[in-house]
Write a protein that holds these residues in place. Structure first.
Motif, PDB file in Angstrom:
ATOM      1  N   ALA A  65      -3.174  11.294  -3.180  1.00  0.00           N
ATOM      2  CA  ALA A  65      -2.603   9.959  -3.007  1.00  0.00           C
ATOM      3  C   ALA A  65      -3.010   9.376  -1.658  1.00  0.00           C
ATOM      4  CB  ALA A  65      -1.085  10.010  -3.125  1.00  0.00           C
ATOM      5  N   PHE A  97       3.202   1.554  -5.236  1.00  0.00           N
ATOM      6  CA  PHE A  97       1.820   1.987  -5.510  1.00  0.00           C
ATOM      7  C   PHE A  97       1.576   3.406  -5.010  1.00  0.00           C
ATOM      8  CE2 PHE A  97      -2.711   1.603  -3.814  1.00  0.00           C
ATOM      9  CZ  PHE A  97      -3.291   1.954  -5.027  1.00  0.00           C
ATOM     10  N   PHE A  98       1.816   3.641  -3.750  1.00  0.00           N
ATOM     11  CA  PHE A  98       1.589   4.937  -3.116  1.00  0.00           C
ATOM     12  C   PHE A  98       2.494   6.004  -3.704  1.00  0.00           C
ATOM     13  CE2 PHE A  98       2.441   7.577   0.878  1.00  0.00           C
ATOM     14  CZ  PHE A  98       1.271   8.313   0.767  1.00  0.00           C
ATOM     15  N   PHE A 132       0.792  -1.225   0.000  1.00  0.00           N
ATOM     16  CA  PHE A 132       0.000   0.000   0.000  1.00  0.00           C
ATOM     17  C   PHE A 132       0.827   1.279   0.000  1.00  0.00           C
ATOM     18  CE2 PHE A 132      -3.066  -3.070   1.812  1.00  0.00           C
ATOM     19  CZ  PHE A 132      -4.088  -2.904   0.902  1.00  0.00           C
ATOM     20  N   HIS A 133       2.004   1.266   0.635  1.00  0.00           N
ATOM     21  CA  HIS A 133       2.777   2.503   0.745  1.00  0.00           C
ATOM     22  C   HIS A 133       4.160   2.422   0.095  1.00  0.00           C
ATOM     23  CE1 HIS A 133      -0.183   3.135   4.114  1.00  0.00           C
ATOM     24  NE2 HIS A 133      -0.350   4.187   3.328  1.00  0.00           N
ATOM     25  N   VAL A 156      -5.193   5.933  -1.540  1.00  0.00           N
ATOM     26  CA  VAL A 156      -4.605   4.740  -0.925  1.00  0.00           C
ATOM     27  C   VAL A 156      -5.302   4.401   0.389  1.00  0.00           C
ATOM     28  CG1 VAL A 156      -2.497   3.774   0.066  1.00  0.00           C
ATOM     29  CG2 VAL A 156      -2.388   5.079  -2.059  1.00  0.00           C
ATOM     30  N   SER A 157      -5.712   5.399   1.161  1.00  0.00           N
ATOM     31  CA  SER A 157      -6.425   5.128   2.410  1.00  0.00           C
ATOM     32  C   SER A 157      -7.779   4.482   2.141  1.00  0.00           C
ATOM     33  CB  SER A 157      -6.610   6.420   3.212  1.00  0.00           C
ATOM     34  OG  SER A 157      -5.360   6.960   3.587  1.00  0.00           O
ATOM     35  N   GLY A 204       0.448   6.269   6.005  1.00  0.00           N
ATOM     36  CA  GLY A 204       1.005   7.045   4.904  1.00  0.00           C
ATOM     37  C   GLY A 204       1.848   8.196   5.402  1.00  0.00           C
TER      38      GLY A 204
END
Length: 295
Positions: A159, A146-147, A142-143, A163-164, A197
């Motif tokens: 972002a 991608f992030f 996720f981070h 993502v969240s 994040g």
């Protein structure tokens, strides 16, 4: 077609980079998680399935970075004294955060904790090993690439939102939960994604979010609460007092408690105000608020 795939500087748009990363990564994740199921049963406790998911994400990441001719360290993935310190600080921080949530629920009369019969050190250590794998897998997914490529495409705030939301929707929410409890659980998970994040953004390394993720989940399991709806057994067992489920989180765990929302909101405020050891703005990946030019 150049404008669809390339930006004004002739580089592949970040949206296509993300898609090219996610498709093979999902395939590899499914393949490696299947391979875990055929391992001998005595071996599985020593190689929990999240580590296979982490391996899949790393393979997908390495391929994507190879095409860009970028090193793995460019994503904040490396080993050393500094990352080890961030990891340890993150574990402690995650434990403190979830401890504050537990304290709030206890003071509100939602439950009390009773010592589990014959608690096992081995189970607690296995739980820590499992949660390390979960932290590595989910934060790399996720981070990581991608992030960070979404940041380059649409900017930090969008972002974080994207993502969240994905982080929230990737977690299962039991449809049998009361509606208020489910809303609280989803809000908590969204805020957790935002906080994690920020942990990356303030350090430009994944060690801190991995540590926070691990510490939060592990301490939940030690106290005997559910971890995102998954049953756990630790040194203690929560005994609920029949108060509203959104107060204690119920069977889902403290992540469905309104106190998680309060504690994570305070953590986000603190991380937002904290500058952290990240590089200066001029050295950070280029951010552009224009969706048309970079995505």
């Amino acid at each position: 077609m150049r404008s669809v795939f390339r930006d004004g500087e002739g580089r592949l748009r970040n949206g296509w980079k993300v898609l090219a990363f996610l498709l093979p990564t999902f395939f590899l994740t499914g393949l490696l998680l299947w391979s875990w199921t055929v391992l001998p049963e005595p071996v599985k406790p020593f190689l929990p399935h999240p580590f296979f998911g982490f391996l899949a994400v790393m393979l997908g990441t390495l391929v994507a970075l190879r095409l860009e001719r970028q090193p793995l360290a460019s994503l904040g993935i490396s080993v050393g004294v500094g990352p080890a310190r961030h990891l340890g600080a993150g574990v402690l921080g995650g434990m403190v955060l979830v401890g504050l949530v537990a304290l709030g629920g206890w003071m509100a009369g939602g439950y009390h904790l009773e010592r589990s019969g014959n608690p096992q050190w081995v189970a607690v250590v296995k739980g820590a090993w499992l949660m390390l794998g979960v932290g590595l897998f989910e934060e790399a997914l996720f981070h990581g690439y991608f992030f960070q490529r979404i940041i380059r495409g649409v900017g930090t705030v969008w972002a974080q939102v994207i993502v969240s939301l994905v982080f929230c929707l990737a977690h299962p929410f039991n449809t049998q939960m009361d509606v208020p409890t489910r809303i609280v659980a989803m809000l908590t998970t969204f805020l957790a994604g935002w906080m994690l994040g920020l942990c990356y953004l303030r350090t430009r390394h994944l060690a801190l979010p991995v540590g926070v993720h691990m510490g939060w989940n592990w301490f939940l399991s030690v106290m005997g609460f559910g971890v995102s709806g998954n049953e756990s057994r630790g040194w203690w067992t929560p005994v609920f007092h029949g108060r509203p489920e959104w107060l204690s989180g119920g069977a889902y765990g403290l992540e469905a408690s309104i106190f998680s929302v309060a504690v994570l909101t305070l953590a986000i405020i603190g991380l937002t105000r904290w500058k952290g050891p990240a590089e200066r703005d001029s050295q950070l990946p280029r951010e552009d608020s224009s969706l048309a030019s970079n995505v």
